[in-house]
Motif scaffolding. Sequence first.
Motif, PDB file in Angstrom:
ATOM      1  N   GLY A 103       0.696  -1.090   0.046  1.00 26.06           N
ATOM      2  CA  GLY A 103      -0.159  -0.076  -0.075  1.00 26.06           C
ATOM      3  C   GLY A 103       0.842   1.303   0.023  1.00 26.06           C
ATOM      4  O   GLY A 103       2.159   1.087   0.153  1.00 26.06           O
ATOM      5  N   SER A 104       0.352   2.420  -0.183  1.00 21.22           N
ATOM      6  CA  SER A 104       0.985   3.692  -0.157  1.00 21.22           C
ATOM      7  C   SER A 104       1.463   4.061   1.262  1.00 21.22           C
ATOM      8  O   SER A 104       2.266   4.721   1.348  1.00 21.22           O
ATOM      9  N   GLN A 105       0.832   3.430   2.077  1.00 18.02           N
ATOM     10  CA  GLN A 105       1.174   3.626   3.561  1.00 18.02           C
ATOM     11  C   GLN A 105       2.813   3.034   3.794  1.00 18.02           C
ATOM     12  O   GLN A 105       3.376   3.942   4.461  1.00 18.02           O
ATOM     13  N   LEU A 108       4.980   6.009   2.496  1.00 19.79           N
ATOM     14  CA  LEU A 108       5.147   6.957   3.330  1.00 19.79           C
ATOM     15  C   LEU A 108       6.219   6.622   4.362  1.00 19.79           C
ATOM     16  O   LEU A 108       7.124   7.600   4.532  1.00 19.79           O
ATOM     17  N   TYR A 129      -3.143  14.298   5.870  1.00 24.52           N
ATOM     18  CA  TYR A 129      -3.658  13.185   5.781  1.00 24.52           C
ATOM     19  C   TYR A 129      -3.042  12.316   7.022  1.00 24.52           C
ATOM     20  O   TYR A 129      -1.665  12.408   7.093  1.00 24.52           O
ATOM     21  N   TYR A 178       5.020  17.426   1.561  1.00 26.04           N
ATOM     22  CA  TYR A 178       4.123  16.360   1.200  1.00 26.04           C
ATOM     23  C   TYR A 178       2.847  16.856   0.575  1.00 26.04           C
ATOM     24  O   TYR A 178       2.269  17.699   1.360  1.00 26.04           O
ATOM     25  N   VAL A 180      -1.348  16.030  -1.125  1.00 28.49           N
ATOM     26  CA  VAL A 180      -2.096  15.217  -1.994  1.00 28.49           C
ATOM     27  C   VAL A 180      -3.167  16.210  -2.822  1.00 28.49           C
ATOM     28  O   VAL A 180      -3.924  16.946  -2.733  1.00 28.49           O
ATOM     29  N   ASN A 185      -7.332  14.215   0.911  1.00 30.90           N
ATOM     30  CA  ASN A 185      -7.986  13.762   2.195  1.00 30.90           C
ATOM     31  C   ASN A 185      -7.272  14.468   3.314  1.00 30.90           C
ATOM     32  O   ASN A 185      -6.098  14.374   3.733  1.00 30.90           O
ATOM     33  N   ASP A 213       1.151  12.601  -3.384  1.00 28.45           N
ATOM     34  CA  ASP A 213       0.292  11.277  -3.130  1.00 28.45           C
ATOM     35  C   ASP A 213      -0.873  11.258  -3.844  1.00 28.45           C
ATOM     36  O   ASP A 213      -1.804  12.283  -3.617  1.00 28.45           O
ATOM     37  N   PRO A 215      -3.713   8.843  -4.404  1.00 28.85           N
ATOM     38  CA  PRO A 215      -4.489   7.657  -4.275  1.00 28.85           C
ATOM     39  C   PRO A 215      -5.877   7.809  -5.071  1.00 28.85           C
ATOM     40  O   PRO A 215      -6.713   6.854  -5.225  1.00 28.85           O
ATOM     41  N   TYR A 216      -6.412   8.934  -5.075  1.00 31.59           N
ATOM     42  CA  TYR A 216      -7.798   9.161  -5.727  1.00 31.59           C
ATOM     43  C   TYR A 216      -7.873   9.655  -7.073  1.00 31.59           C
ATOM     44  O   TYR A 216      -9.222   9.964  -7.304  1.00 31.59           O
ATOM     45  N   THR A 243      -1.628   3.853  -5.528  1.00 31.34           N
ATOM     46  CA  THR A 243      -1.849   2.422  -4.869  1.00 31.34           C
ATOM     47  C   THR A 243      -3.305   2.063  -5.566  1.00 31.34           C
ATOM     48  O   THR A 243      -4.021   2.768  -6.274  1.00 31.34           O
ATOM     49  N   SER A 245      -5.535   0.756  -3.782  1.00 32.73           N
ATOM     50  CA  SER A 245      -6.626   0.652  -2.778  1.00 32.73           C
ATOM     51  C   SER A 245      -7.834   1.103  -3.144  1.00 32.73           C
ATOM     52  O   SER A 245      -8.890   0.819  -2.721  1.00 32.73           O
ATOM     53  N   LYS A 246      -7.954   2.164  -3.809  1.00 32.92           N
ATOM     54  CA  LYS A 246      -9.295   2.774  -3.829  1.00 32.92           C
ATOM     55  C   LYS A 246      -9.508   2.545  -5.446  1.00 32.92           C
ATOM     56  O   LYS A 246     -10.810   2.905  -5.453  1.00 32.92           O
ATOM     57  N   ARG A 253      -3.164  -4.740  -0.845  1.00 30.57           N
ATOM     58  CA  ARG A 253      -2.059  -4.188  -0.343  1.00 30.57           C
ATOM     59  C   ARG A 253      -1.055  -3.684  -1.175  1.00 30.57           C
ATOM     60  O   ARG A 253      -0.062  -4.295  -1.049  1.00 30.57           O
TER      61      ARG A 253
HETATM   62  N1  PMP Z   1      -2.432   8.429   1.088  1.00 33.26           N
HETATM   63  C1  PMP Z   1      -3.507   9.076   1.265  1.00 33.26           C
HETATM   64  C2  PMP Z   1      -3.921  10.250   1.156  1.00 33.26           C
HETATM   65  C3  PMP Z   1      -4.677   8.090   1.565  1.00 33.26           C
HETATM   66  O1  PMP Z   1      -5.958   8.593   1.756  1.00 33.26           O
HETATM   67  C4  PMP Z   1      -4.492   6.727   1.786  1.00 33.26           C
HETATM   68  C5  PMP Z   1      -5.666   5.699   2.275  1.00 33.26           C
HETATM   69  N2  PMP Z   1      -6.374   6.387   3.063  1.00 33.26           N
HETATM   70  C6  PMP Z   1      -3.171   6.262   1.812  1.00 33.26           C
HETATM   71  C7  PMP Z   1      -2.209   7.156   1.486  1.00 33.26           C
HETATM   72  C8  PMP Z   1      -2.829   4.825   2.066  1.00 33.26           C
HETATM   73  O2  PMP Z   1      -3.378   4.040   1.315  1.00 33.26           O
HETATM   74  P1  PMP Z   1      -2.946   2.384   1.086  1.00 33.26           P
HETATM   75  O3  PMP Z   1      -1.777   2.263   2.108  1.00 33.26           O
HETATM   76  O4  PMP Z   1      -4.203   1.670   1.178  1.00 33.26           O
HETATM   77  O5  PMP Z   1      -2.349   2.371  -0.245  1.00 33.26           O
END
Ligand code: PMP
Length: 407
Positions: A103-105, A108, A129, A178, A180, A185, A213, A215-216, A243, A245-246, A253
């Motif tokens: 995941g992007s987490q 980070l 975020y 950093y 978004v 978010n 970053d 993700p959206y 990512t 994820s969305k 992941r």
């Molecule tokens: N960056 C941002 C701005 C997010 O909103 C999220 C998920 N809520 C993430 C990173 C992490 O996403 P993931 O680890 O699921 O890819």
Amino acid sequence: MSLEDKLSEVGRNLRSSIIRELLKFAASPEAISFGGGVPDPNTFPRHELAEIAKEVIEQDYSYTLQYNTTEGDDLLAQEMSKLLTRIYGIEGIQRDQMLFTTGSQQALDLMARIFLDKDSICFMEFPAYLGAVSAFRMSFPRFETVPVEDDGMDVDYLERRLKEIDAKGEICKVKFIYTVPNFHNPASVTMSLEKRKRLIEICNRYDILILEDDPYGMLRFSGEPKPSLYKLAGPDRVVLLNTFSKVLTPGLRIGVILGRSDIVRRATMAKQAMDLCCPSLTQRIAARYLNRYDIVEQIKPGIELYRSKKDTMIKALNQDFSVIEGAKWIDPEGGLFVWITLPQGFDTIGMFDVAKSKNVYYIPGEAFSIEKTPSTSMRLSFCLPPEEKIVEGIRRLRDVIVEYGKQ
Ligand code: PMP
């Protein structure tokens, strides 16, 4: 044994997420929760993924059930490179510019590990975020925050702060900013093209890296996509995080770092120490999915679902919140959130007890501040509740605000 005596500085400083604490109550069947930013499971292509999972386990087991390289699956890299070219118009991506992450987490976390020391300065947007704040906080940097406006971060403020920091001889401590930029978010705004260009120009002048970053970005309901900072400035200035994820499922992941090869190399070495590699299985499932299906087409019904839920929320706000003088909200062009700001005098964390009594949940703005600053704002996420619950939830929230306003 006293745990406190044994813990490291990081271990001692860990805090339970305020979001998790607040949303503990949101699980009851009568509750309506605008809290979590998790995608609607109806958007997950479960049949397609189940079929692919069976195939790749049975046929490719010597690969999918084995360790992987830290860099990740080459087939996924090929598919990802095509996708990044398509959505961002970025050409000529080399294999060594890409690293797959949990995941992007994790991306980070990796960025914090390779860039931040105790006396580093790290620029964030405000509101921020929370996951990024938590990841960066592990390195104990000095945070600087730049307010987010309706068209993205206040770049004039950023410029002023950098000038002051430069005048103090501390500019070399500023490691990255950093941001978004798309459907932020939690602030739900999108950075204008003009601000993107100014941000790059300022960061070029002070030689500061931008951590973009996104993700959206693929979840756009209206308006024209804006060029990514990476596309505008290239890998010398920007590291791009993305990512699945969305747009596919967070359960796989899988995130990706796209950046200059020497930065990616450092991140790869840090990841090796952290977890050796991402699961071969989930990477290969994603690779096969991208190869077999057109993800941009596949997510269209999901985007329509979110657009419809977002429209329902905005319509309900227009109707029900007219009684709350001075309340403002963003009608986002995409993403999963609506950010609402109430007039001065409100404290959305203080209001949470009233919200609990009416069984409606949101994330107070304070959760997105680094120093726990009281806030008149809140984040509502429209992705999970069905539309009739969105309407009912906004009505409950109006009653919460009216009741709290009388206290
Ligand atoms: N960056 C941002 C701005 C997010 O909103 C999220 C998920 N809520 C993430 C990173 C992490 O996403 P993931 O680890 O699921 O890819």
